[in-house]
Design a protein around this motif. Structure first.
Motif, short mmCIF file in Angstrom:
data_model
loop_
_atom_site.label_atom_id
_atom_site.label_comp_id
_atom_site.label_asym_id
_atom_site.label_seq_id
_atom_site.Cartn_x
_atom_site.Cartn_y
_atom_site.Cartn_z
N THR A 155 7.37 7.68 -1.58
CA THR A 155 7.05 6.09 -0.88
C THR A 155 7.44 5.96 0.62
O THR A 155 6.61 5.51 1.50
CB THR A 155 7.87 4.94 -1.48
OG1 THR A 155 7.50 5.05 -2.87
CG2 THR A 155 7.31 3.47 -0.97
N ALA A 156 8.38 6.86 1.00
CA ALA A 156 8.67 6.93 2.35
C ALA A 156 7.79 7.66 3.30
O ALA A 156 7.69 7.01 4.43
CB ALA A 156 10.46 7.29 2.64
N ALA A 183 13.99 9.38 -9.52
CA ALA A 183 14.08 8.32 -8.69
C ALA A 183 13.92 8.63 -7.20
O ALA A 183 13.11 8.16 -6.09
CB ALA A 183 15.30 7.51 -8.78
N GLU A 184 14.49 10.03 -6.83
CA GLU A 184 14.57 10.42 -5.40
C GLU A 184 13.06 11.02 -5.17
O GLU A 184 12.49 10.66 -3.99
CB GLU A 184 15.47 11.51 -5.26
CG GLU A 184 16.75 11.05 -5.06
CD GLU A 184 17.86 12.34 -4.97
OE1 GLU A 184 17.44 13.47 -5.33
OE2 GLU A 184 19.14 12.03 -4.78
N LYS A 185 12.30 11.56 -6.03
CA LYS A 185 10.97 11.95 -6.01
C LYS A 185 10.15 10.65 -5.66
O LYS A 185 9.23 10.69 -4.56
CB LYS A 185 10.39 12.26 -7.12
CG LYS A 185 9.00 13.20 -7.11
CD LYS A 185 8.50 13.46 -8.52
CE LYS A 185 9.27 14.63 -9.13
NZ LYS A 185 8.61 14.94 -10.26
N SER A 241 0.67 -1.18 0.01
CA SER A 241 0.10 0.15 0.09
C SER A 241 0.92 1.30 -0.16
O SER A 241 0.32 2.22 -0.56
CB SER A 241 -0.94 -0.14 1.21
OG SER A 241 -0.29 0.25 2.46
N LYS A 242 1.99 1.07 0.59
CA LYS A 242 3.00 2.38 0.72
C LYS A 242 3.32 2.63 -0.87
O LYS A 242 3.37 3.84 -1.07
CB LYS A 242 4.13 2.11 1.51
CG LYS A 242 4.05 1.98 2.76
CD LYS A 242 5.30 1.69 3.69
CE LYS A 242 5.28 1.55 4.93
NZ LYS A 242 6.55 1.32 5.75
N ILE A 243 3.70 1.82 -1.77
CA ILE A 243 4.16 2.12 -2.87
C ILE A 243 2.76 2.57 -3.78
O ILE A 243 2.88 3.47 -4.65
CB ILE A 243 4.56 0.55 -3.64
CG1 ILE A 243 6.03 0.18 -2.92
CG2 ILE A 243 4.91 0.87 -5.34
CD1 ILE A 243 6.45 -1.13 -3.46
N GLU A 244 1.72 2.01 -3.61
CA GLU A 244 0.57 2.39 -4.26
C GLU A 244 0.06 3.68 -4.01
O GLU A 244 -0.40 4.44 -4.94
CB GLU A 244 -0.51 1.36 -4.08
CG GLU A 244 -0.32 -0.18 -4.97
CD GLU A 244 -0.93 -1.28 -4.51
OE1 GLU A 244 -1.06 -2.21 -5.17
OE2 GLU A 244 -1.74 -1.24 -3.37
N ASN A 245 -0.05 3.99 -2.72
CA ASN A 245 -0.55 5.38 -2.21
C ASN A 245 0.48 6.45 -2.65
O ASN A 245 0.20 7.52 -2.83
CB ASN A 245 -0.50 5.28 -0.60
CG ASN A 245 -1.84 4.48 -0.18
OD1 ASN A 245 -2.79 4.06 -0.97
ND2 ASN A 245 -1.74 3.88 1.07
#
Length: 426
Positions: A409-410, A402-404, A314-318
């Protein structure tokens, strides 16, 4: 998976089957048990085209156009086991793949003593609808495969049916020759027994610019007769009724090639082991590369910790949802790294028109390209982007992108809900 369905899992699977027995409607609203989730993202599936590099480059060695067309057909048939069966063999049954996020990458290469190095670049170029684009090329032999595909799923009679959209195009430099390849429809069988597997259906075609046409018809095990994963294929000159070659067998096992009634060759999947794909170690991968991006989700699946799986997934998807909202508010779009859209692809149009004229003359339905709206555009490998990346010109830009994603995600909110949509909503 059947052997693993014990206790709670078996009960959950039984409840799932009961819920879908009379299901009608959008599959995106249907959830599947969390243990059906696989550890491989769909963006990795592009690699299944070329796990036999020798067969991939073999057409470039044939000076006779007829034999070259046969070599292309043989290579294509050899890819089917890897594309549609290899995962279920390794895992015990077919699993639901991870749905790639926009911009997700899968990069690698195959090294073969005879074929040399074959490069793979696969990128998720669209999320709604989901579309993966890929470029696979061998510079030594001048063989290049480009394409893009997505899936549209439906459900009836306890079977999930998947229509693939998109196409593939093989190019052989030495002969300036192109082959249009359509993608097979498929369905997922074995749901009622808890052992899902893929069965191909209907037919696909390969049309060459040198004037050869191949048709592959798929069939499976019926109630009374037939073998699982069966097919029959023919190769002929476009416009001619004469069949030059017949090929028949099982795409997961072996097949026989005949010219007339004479057997001229056989192929066995068991006798042709795959060549392993080489990818960078996880710590050296770009943050957008698939295995690094999904590492925490995969680790949770390995532990059978489906609560943690749901949280990390869910972290990746959100994060992706928030990035799309931000882009919309700013009036920007996500820059695809290796691919671009174009208005038209004349070489493919010409091949499709040639194949369509032939199929119509035989009383069959015309061959039509999918509408660009179904794949969010006509996608091609962008040589300039590729060269700019190789030269280092885009290092700062790629790092920032990539950092964005990493930062989003974090800081993304997480949900512990382990329910997995049967298919992703568009």
């Amino acid at each position: 998976m059947a052997a693993a369905l014990t206790g709670t899992a078996k009960s959950t699977w039984a409840s799932f089957l009961k819920s879908i027995a009379s299901f009608n409607g959008d599959l995106a609203s249907m959830t599947a048990p969390p243990f059906i989730l696989g550890k491989t993202s769909l963006v990795e599936y592009s690699a299944y085209w070329t796990e036999h590099p020798k067969l991939f480059v073999a057409p470039a060695k044939e000076t006779d156009p007829e034999k070259r067309a046969l070599a292309v057909l043989t290579w294509f048939l050899s890819t089917l086991k890897q594309q549609y069966s290899s995962r279920s063999e390794k895992l015990g049954s077919e699993k639901k793949p991870l749905n790639p996020f926009l911009g997700e990458l899968f990069l690698g290469h195959w090294d073969d003593e005879e074929a040399g190095r074959t490069e793979l670049i696969s990128e998720q170029v669209s999320h709604h609808p989901p579309v993966t684009a890929y470029s696979i090329f061998n510079e030594k032999h001048g063989v290049r495969l480009q394409g893009y595909n997505g899936q549209r799923a439906s459900f009836a009679s306890m079977t999930i049916t998947v229509k693939q959209v998109g196409h593939a195009r093989l190019h052989i430099d030495a002969f300036d020759e192109d082959y249009f390849i359509s993608l097979p429809a498929l369905h997922i069988e074995g749901l009622v027994y808890g052992t899902p597997y893929v069965e191909l259906e209907k037919s696909t075609v390969i049309q060459s610019s040198s004037g050869y046409f191949a048709k592959i018809e798929y069939s499976g095990k019926g109630w009374v007769s037939g073998k699982k994963n069966s097919f029959s294929a023919t190769l002929q000159k476009t416009g001619s009724k004469e069949i030059l070659y017949n090929i028949a067998g099982q795409w997961t096992d072996s097949f026989t090639i005949k010219k007339g009634k004479t057997e001229i060759d056989t192929y066995s999947a068991k006798a042709n082991p795959t060549t392993p794909l080489t990818i960078k170690p996880l710590e050296e991968q770009d943050p957008l590369e698939s295995r690094r991006a999904w590492a925490k989700v995969v680790a949770a699946i390995d532990k059978c910790d489906y609560e943690e799986t749901g949280i990390e997934k869910s972290k990746i998807e959100n994060a992706q949802r928030e990035l799309r909202k931000k882009e919309k508010a700013e009036g920007t779009v996500w820059e695809r790294r290796y691919f671009s859209t174009i208005d038209d692809l004349p070489v493919v149009n010409q091949l499709v028109e040639a194949a369509s004229r032939w199929t119509v003359s035989q009383g069959l339905s015309p061959l039509l390209l999918d509408e660009p709206a179904k794949t969010n555009g006509i996608w091609v490998f962008d040589e300039k982007k590729y060269e700019d990346i190789k030269s280092g010109k885009k290092d700062a830009e790629l790092k920032a992108a990539a950092e964005k994603v990493e930062e989003a995600t974090a800081h993304a909110p997480a949900s512990a809900d382990p329910q997995i949509p049967l298919v992703e909503a568009e």
